[in-house]
Write a protein that holds these residues in place. Structure first.
Motif, short mmCIF file in Angstrom:
data_model
loop_
_atom_site.label_atom_id
_atom_site.label_comp_id
_atom_site.label_asym_id
_atom_site.label_seq_id
_atom_site.Cartn_x
_atom_site.Cartn_y
_atom_site.Cartn_z
N GLY A 162 20.72 -0.88 10.59
CA GLY A 162 19.95 -0.54 11.78
C GLY A 162 18.59 -1.02 11.55
N ASP A 163 17.81 -0.14 12.37
CA ASP A 163 16.32 -0.44 12.55
C ASP A 163 15.46 -0.09 11.17
OD1 ASP A 163 16.52 -0.71 15.26
OD2 ASP A 163 16.01 1.38 15.56
N VAL A 164 16.06 0.76 10.39
CA VAL A 164 15.23 0.94 9.14
C VAL A 164 15.50 -0.12 7.99
CG1 VAL A 164 17.31 2.41 7.81
CG2 VAL A 164 14.82 2.84 7.13
N ALA A 165 16.55 -0.73 8.03
CA ALA A 165 16.91 -2.07 7.15
C ALA A 165 15.99 -3.26 7.65
CB ALA A 165 18.49 -2.11 7.14
N ALA A 166 16.07 -3.31 9.14
CA ALA A 166 15.50 -4.52 9.75
C ALA A 166 13.71 -4.28 9.47
CB ALA A 166 15.59 -4.39 11.32
N ASP A 167 13.44 -3.01 9.63
CA ASP A 167 11.89 -2.83 9.30
C ASP A 167 11.45 -3.40 8.00
OD1 ASP A 167 10.95 -2.06 11.62
OD2 ASP A 167 10.99 0.08 11.19
N TYR A 168 12.59 -2.93 6.94
CA TYR A 168 12.26 -3.37 5.58
C TYR A 168 12.27 -4.86 5.28
CZ TYR A 168 13.39 -2.46 0.46
OH TYR A 168 13.15 -2.53 -0.94
N GLU A 169 13.26 -5.44 5.85
CA GLU A 169 13.25 -7.02 5.77
C GLU A 169 11.93 -7.47 6.57
OE1 GLU A 169 15.29 -8.95 4.12
OE2 GLU A 169 16.34 -7.50 3.17
N ALA A 170 11.70 -6.96 7.63
CA ALA A 170 10.55 -7.65 8.25
C ALA A 170 9.32 -7.55 7.42
CB ALA A 170 10.49 -7.09 9.66
N GLU A 436 2.99 0.25 9.92
CA GLU A 436 3.74 0.85 11.26
C GLU A 436 5.26 0.98 10.40
OE1 GLU A 436 3.36 -1.25 14.74
OE2 GLU A 436 1.16 -0.74 14.74
N ARG A 437 5.66 -0.17 9.97
CA ARG A 437 7.23 -0.35 9.62
C ARG A 437 7.41 0.69 8.49
NH1 ARG A 437 6.48 -6.53 10.71
NH2 ARG A 437 7.65 -6.72 12.65
N GLN A 438 6.53 0.49 7.52
CA GLN A 438 6.29 1.44 6.18
C GLN A 438 6.46 2.81 6.74
OE1 GLN A 438 4.41 3.97 4.91
NE2 GLN A 438 5.05 3.68 2.64
N ARG A 439 5.81 3.31 7.61
CA ARG A 439 5.85 4.69 7.87
C ARG A 439 7.18 5.39 8.41
NH1 ARG A 439 0.54 3.49 8.56
NH2 ARG A 439 0.64 2.82 10.83
N ARG A 440 7.85 4.29 9.11
CA ARG A 440 9.12 4.49 10.00
C ARG A 440 10.09 4.72 8.73
NH1 ARG A 440 7.50 0.78 14.35
NH2 ARG A 440 8.64 -0.78 13.52
N ILE A 441 9.97 3.70 7.78
CA ILE A 441 11.14 3.82 6.57
C ILE A 441 10.72 4.98 5.90
CG2 ILE A 441 11.65 2.77 4.52
CD1 ILE A 441 10.85 -0.02 5.72
N ALA A 442 9.43 5.32 5.57
CA ALA A 442 9.24 6.67 4.97
C ALA A 442 9.64 7.97 5.21
CB ALA A 442 7.78 6.84 4.59
N ALA A 443 9.82 7.97 6.64
CA ALA A 443 10.41 9.00 7.43
C ALA A 443 11.92 9.32 6.81
CB ALA A 443 10.46 8.95 8.91
N ARG A 444 12.63 8.31 6.89
CA ARG A 444 14.03 8.57 6.25
C ARG A 444 14.25 8.45 4.69
NH1 ARG A 444 18.49 5.37 9.66
NH2 ARG A 444 19.58 6.43 8.18
N PHE A 445 13.44 7.34 4.25
CA PHE A 445 13.51 6.96 2.56
C PHE A 445 12.16 6.89 1.90
CE2 PHE A 445 17.11 5.03 4.96
CZ PHE A 445 18.16 5.60 4.09
#
Length: 540
Positions: A162-170, A436-445
């Motif tokens: 989903g979005d979290v993996a997409a953010d990581y790759e981006a 921005e993407r890192q902060r979204r990932i950090a919320a879950r991982f």
């Protein structure tokens, strides 16, 4: 002891000296399996015999247990395989009994291995290289460009999709794409504005430009980028490192721990068997964040524009000048340390300076500070530093260091060269999106988010160094050939020293001046040293 011709040939394979001196009999132990060498070292405290004689005794006993004589060994049979077959079991039992069952951990320190660790992330690399009891050598981001897209993908993030993996790759794709283009643009810019000068050699000049370009471009790298390093470590320390890795919440860390243990056990079949996940260490990964959350100190509001490289002196010894002089004199005195401090304190400022001048008068350009200068209370600094620079600062493992969990909350540094080359706007946009993407990932991982926190983001770091280590750090890291970020930290430390301990600071040989010219001079000097060594080798 008189050895037979056969024993002399056998001993010469494993010991550099067969017939030792009556006094100061020093010899190199070589070609032995690590645990056999550790066993021979360990029996020193339980036998009056030399290590050579212990070796012959144990090998002879092992051969007899096989129903064979030592003298029946063929010359080709006297290698590591025979030693392992004859002596490994006895060594393993000895080490298990004393090093493991009885807790004599010094025996573990006699077994040393050299591991090559390759294709691992910068995140796990920094974690392992905090260990103070090892020796490391790692690929440099200054001299080696990262030309292949080779990043670690955290399996938990990948599985989440989903979005979290997409953010990581981006983050990985966008930052590395700009890194690749920036290295070329920055080098082209430097070649235009700093052309080869009269009397300068092209090789050192080009290395200098590349180092400057890579120093700026590396701000776009992420801790997911893979690197390689060598590690020389004793069994006791390696067991601790493996336990820490196998107790970590991130899958890569556990995998690296398992692989390190599996490979090292080829040389250390006994001493690493008890390196397992530790329940206490595992619990701390959840307990400490929970406690910080309860106290309301876990989260930081975004603070873009934080003071990059600002270094604060948190704590220091207010009597340091007097205590350092007393520490220098202590071993030549019969007074108590307190009395020595009072005696030094009674001197005039000029007398104290003259005393220290005489003590350090013969210190050459490459001489270390005297060990006695560890005799003052430590300095405690706190700095806001980009992660890339902390990779270099973190190599000073003699002091105590702490880095907070990687975050994007404090904003990011913009290397001056990015502005000069006209890349600042694109760089800032890429870094802002990465944040921005890192902060979204950090919320879950929260742990895996460290992989996608580009080097340029600022992190809060605590450094506790004794006076000798502070002086060494300032002298080494203030060099004009060093990275500009940690060079600023070193020079800020020097200013604090001048303010709170002026006498000590006078003798710290910091290097203040133009960075580019200093780096070029360093590269040219290195080139000349290489040519002299090659000439000497050719003459030989």
């Amino acid at each position: 002891m008189a050895y037979s011709d056969f024993e002399r040939r056998l001993l010469a394979t494993y010991f550099s000296v067969v017939d030792g001196s009556e006094h100061a009999d020093v010899y190199l132990v070589r070609n032995l399996p690590a645990e056999v060498a550790a066993t021979l070292n360990g029996v020193y405290s339980r036998s009056s015999k030399s290590m050579r004689d212990q070796f012959l005794d144990r090998l002879r006993q092992g051969r007899l247990a096989q129903g064979r004589r030592l003298e029946d060994l063929e010359p080709a049979d006297s290698g590591r395989d025979v030693l392992s077959a004859v002596m490994a079991d006895k060594s393993g039992q000895f080490l298990k009994t004393y090093a493991i069952d009885h807790g004599h951990n010094s025996l573990r320190e006699g077994s040393v291995v050299h591991l090559a660790v390759e294709r691992v992330s910068q995140l796990v690399t920094r974690f392992v290289q905090r260990e103070r009891r090892c020796s490391f050598e790692e690929s440099s981001t200054r001299y080696i460009p990262f030309t292949a897209e080779s990043h670690w993908r955290d399996p938990d993030v990948v599985a989440a999709g989903g979005d979290v993996a997409a953010d990581y790759e981006a983050v990985l794709a966008e930052t590395f794409s700009l890194y690749t283009r920036a290295t070329e643009r920055l080098l082209d810019h430097l070649e235009r504005v700093r052309p080869l000068g009269d009397g300068e050699k092209e090789g050192p000049w080009l290395r200098t430009l590349k180092a400057e370009a890579f120093d700026a471009a590396r701000y776009l790298l992420t801790p997911a980028i893979q690197t390689k390093w060598g590690m020389v470590v004793d069994a006791r320390t390696l067991s601790d490192v493996v336990t820490e890795l196998k107790s970590h919440p991130l899958a890569e860390f556990r995998l690296v721990g398992e692989r390190m243990q599996a490979e090292a056990e080829h040389a250390l079949p006994t001493l690493l068997k008890h390196a397992k996940p530790n329940a206490f260490r595992q619990a701390l990964w959840t307990t400490l964040p929970a406690l910080a959350g309860e106290l309301g100190v876990a989260e930081t509001a975004p603070t873009p524009g934080a003071a990059e490289g600002h270094t604060e002196l948190v704590r220091f010894d207010r009597d340091l000048d007097d205590r350092l002089l007393a520490s220098l004199l202590y071993e030549s005195s019969q007074l108590s340390f307190r009395a020595l401090v009072e005696r030094v304190r009674a001197l005039t400022a000029g007398e104290r300076e003259a005393l220290l001048t005489r003590a350090l008068a013969e210190r050459g350009p490459h001489d270390a500070w005297p060990a006695e200068l560890e005799g003052g209370d430590p300095f405690e600094f706190e700095t806001m530093l980009d992660f890339g620079a902390y990779r270099d600062v973190g190599r000073h493992r003699k002091g105590f260091q702490q880095q907070q969990v990687l975050t994007t909350a404090h904003g990011f540094a913009v290397p001056p060269l990015m502005r000069e080359a006209g890349l600042a706007e694109e760089y800032e946009q890429v870094m802002a999106r990465a944040g921005e993407r890192q902060r979204r990932i950090a919320a879950r991982f929260p742990h895996a988010a460290g992989y996608v926190t580009p080097f340029g983001f600022l992190q809060r770091v605590r450094l506790v160094f004794d006076p000798r280590q502070v002086a060494y750090f300032v002298e080494l890291r203030s060099g004009p050939e060093g990275h500009f970020a940690y060079r600023k930290v070193a020079l800020d430390m020097l200013e604090h020293l001048r303010r709170v301990t002026p006498l000590f600071a006078k003798f710290v040989r910091a290097k203040e001046g133009a960075a580019f010219l200093g780096r070029l001079d360093s590269e040219m000097t290195a080139d000349e040293r290489r040519q002299r060594r090659m000439q000497a080798a050719g003459d030989a």
